[in-house]
Write an enzyme that holds these catalytic residues in place. Sequence first.
Site, PDB file in Angstrom:
ATOM      1  N   GLY A   1       1.082  -0.777  -0.340  1.00  0.00           N
ATOM      2  CA  GLY A   1       0.131  -0.063  -0.058  1.00  0.00           C
ATOM      3  C   GLY A   1       1.084   1.182   0.155  1.00  0.00           C
ATOM      4  O   GLY A   1       1.509   1.359   0.766  1.00  0.00           O
TER       5      GLY A   1
ATOM      6  N   GLY B   1      -0.292   4.046   0.115  1.00  0.00           N
ATOM      7  CA  GLY B   1      -0.991   5.326   0.440  1.00  0.00           C
ATOM      8  C   GLY B   1      -0.793   6.096   1.910  1.00  0.00           C
ATOM      9  O   GLY B   1       0.880   5.900   2.102  1.00  0.00           O
ATOM     10  N   PHE B   2      -0.990   7.022   2.209  1.00  0.00           N
ATOM     11  CA  PHE B   2      -0.206   7.466   4.027  1.00  0.00           C
ATOM     12  C   PHE B   2       0.510   6.986   4.754  1.00  0.00           C
ATOM     13  O   PHE B   2       1.663   6.745   4.557  1.00  0.00           O
ATOM     14  CB  PHE B   2      -1.304   8.128   4.384  1.00  0.00           C
ATOM     15  CG  PHE B   2      -2.300   9.796   3.759  1.00  0.00           C
ATOM     16  CD1 PHE B   2      -1.147  10.314   3.739  1.00  0.00           C
ATOM     17  CD2 PHE B   2      -2.988   9.506   3.616  1.00  0.00           C
ATOM     18  CE1 PHE B   2      -1.758  12.087   2.543  1.00  0.00           C
ATOM     19  CE2 PHE B   2      -3.535  10.741   3.058  1.00  0.00           C
ATOM     20  CZ  PHE B   2      -2.957  11.958   2.415  1.00  0.00           C
TER      21      PHE B   2
ATOM     22  N   VAL C   1      -2.086  -7.567  -4.347  1.00  0.00           N
ATOM     23  CA  VAL C   1      -1.639  -8.604  -3.627  1.00  0.00           C
ATOM     24  C   VAL C   1      -2.828  -9.589  -3.697  1.00  0.00           C
ATOM     25  O   VAL C   1      -3.634  -8.838  -3.476  1.00  0.00           O
ATOM     26  CB  VAL C   1      -1.283  -8.610  -1.735  1.00  0.00           C
ATOM     27  CG1 VAL C   1      -1.284  -9.482  -0.945  1.00  0.00           C
ATOM     28  CG2 VAL C   1       0.333  -7.623  -2.301  1.00  0.00           C
TER      29      VAL C   1
ATOM     30  N   GLU D   1     -18.362  17.889   1.860  1.00  0.00           N
ATOM     31  CA  GLU D   1     -18.251  18.489   1.105  1.00  0.00           C
ATOM     32  C   GLU D   1     -18.718  18.639  -0.473  1.00  0.00           C
ATOM     33  O   GLU D   1     -18.580  19.593  -1.628  1.00  0.00           O
ATOM     34  CB  GLU D   1     -16.562  18.272   1.056  1.00  0.00           C
ATOM     35  CG  GLU D   1     -15.604  18.280   1.993  1.00  0.00           C
ATOM     36  CD  GLU D   1     -14.293  17.796   2.635  1.00  0.00           C
ATOM     37  OE1 GLU D   1     -14.012  18.622   3.400  1.00  0.00           O
ATOM     38  OE2 GLU D   1     -14.258  16.664   2.083  1.00  0.00           O
TER      39      GLU D   1
ATOM     40  N   ASP E   1      -6.130   2.736   7.380  1.00  0.00           N
ATOM     41  CA  ASP E   1      -7.394   2.375   7.194  1.00  0.00           C
ATOM     42  C   ASP E   1      -7.857   0.961   7.583  1.00  0.00           C
ATOM     43  O   ASP E   1      -8.967   0.198   7.829  1.00  0.00           O
ATOM     44  CB  ASP E   1      -8.086   3.087   6.361  1.00  0.00           C
ATOM     45  CG  ASP E   1      -8.387   4.065   6.455  1.00  0.00           C
ATOM     46  OD1 ASP E   1      -7.417   4.386   7.138  1.00  0.00           O
ATOM     47  OD2 ASP E   1      -8.757   4.942   5.167  1.00  0.00           O
TER      48      ASP E   1
END
Length: 423
Positions: A16, A18-19, A84, A176, A305
Amino acid sequence: MDKTPGQPTPHVVIVGGGFAGLWATRALARDPVRITLVDRRNHHLFQPLLYQVATAGLSAPDIAAPLRHILRGQRNVEVRLGEVVGIDAGAKSVTLADGDILTCDYLVLASGATHAYFGHADWAAHAPGLKTLDDALAIRRRLLLAFERAEAAQSAEERTAWLNFAVVGGGPTGVELAGTLAEIARHTLRNEFRHIDPAEAKVRLLEAGPRVLSSFPESLSAKARAQLDRLGVDVVTGLPVEAIDADGYILSGQRVSARTVLWAAGVAASPLGALLDAPRDRAGRVQVDADLSVPNHPGIFVAGDLASVQQDGKPVPGIAPAAKQMGAHVARVIRARLRNEAAPPFRYRDFGNLATIGRMAAVVHFGRLRLSGLLAWWFWLFIHIFFLIGFRNRVIVLINWAWAYWSYQRHARIILGGNAPRE
C-alpha cells in the site's frame, strides 16, 4: 538484531502506497533494510482533496504523484506494481496476482479502505463512492452528464429527475461534495445552458444520524449545517435511506426521483485483512496489538485504515494524520527490533478536524480552537496546500484555487469515457 558483515539485509515488504505505507517507507530511509513497496496503482493519492477532482475543481495529477518519482532518491526502496492476492503469515510472504511470491522479515499491510453499503451491495451500481481517482473521474462524469441530460430532456419530469442530486452521508466527504455541487449549479454553470437553469438543481444531503459532521463538536456541526443551508443544500438528518436504484431513492417511505446519487456514508477495510488469520472488527479492520503488530505474528504489522486501534476507549479515526502516525510508528518498531530494543506502544496524537463546505466556508476543530466561516476556510486551504506531495502540486493547486475563487470557474470540466446516458 544489528546487522553484522555477511548477514543478509533484512527485507521489509510494505503493501500500500497511501499515507501509512508511504510514511513507513520514508521513515526507514536511513535504516539497514531492503524495502519492497507494493501497490495496485503507480501513484500516491492525496485523498483529502479527491472530492475536488470529482467536482471538476482539480485534475488528477494535481493531487497525485507517481510513487517511483516520490521515492526516486531513496536507494533502499524498490517499487512493485502489483496486487496482493494471498498472505502466508507463518512464512511472512505475500503472493501477487502475477504469481510472484515475496518473502520478507517484516510485513506491513497498509492497503486502506473501501466503500461499505451496510449489506446493500446492489446500491453500489447506482450510488458510487469516492476512494480512488477512478471513482472521482466516474463521479465527475456523472455530475456533468446529469446537466447535459437535463438540457436534452423531453419532459418536465425527466428534467427534474436529472436535476435532483443526493449525497448519502453527512461526514466530511459528504458535506464537501454537497456544498461544492451546490456551488457548481448556482455559479459555475450560470448562463451556459439554453433550456434549463442549473440553479434550479436540488442538492440533498442525507444523514441517518442526528447531525452532520458528527465527529465535530455540536456547535461546529450546527454552523456547518447553517453554511450548507446558505448554499442551498437541503440537509436531511435522522432518516436512513431505505433503497437506491437507477431512478432514485426511497426515504421515509417516499420515492424521490433522482438520477444522480453519491455515496459517502460507509467505510469498510480493504479485503486484504480477510486474508490474515487475525481478529477483525465489524468493518473488517484487523485488531492489532499495542505496537500495531498482528497478534501472534510479531513480524507482521497493520497500519492506516486497515488497522483497528482503540485509544482511551475510543477508536483511532480513519483519517490521513492517523495513518501517517501509524506508518511512522511501524518504522520505529522495526528499527527498534533491528537494534534489539523495546519500542513504545502506538499513541495517536489528535491534531483536530477540518472540513470545507464551499467557497469561503469551512469548520475547524483543533483542541480549544473552533473556527467557522472565512477564517476556517483560509486555515483549511493552508493546511491542505502545505501537506500536498511535491512542490509542483502545491503551485498548481494554489493557482487553480485562486482562479476558482475569483471566477467561480472549474477548469477540469471535461467529460471522459463516452456519453452514455446512464453510468
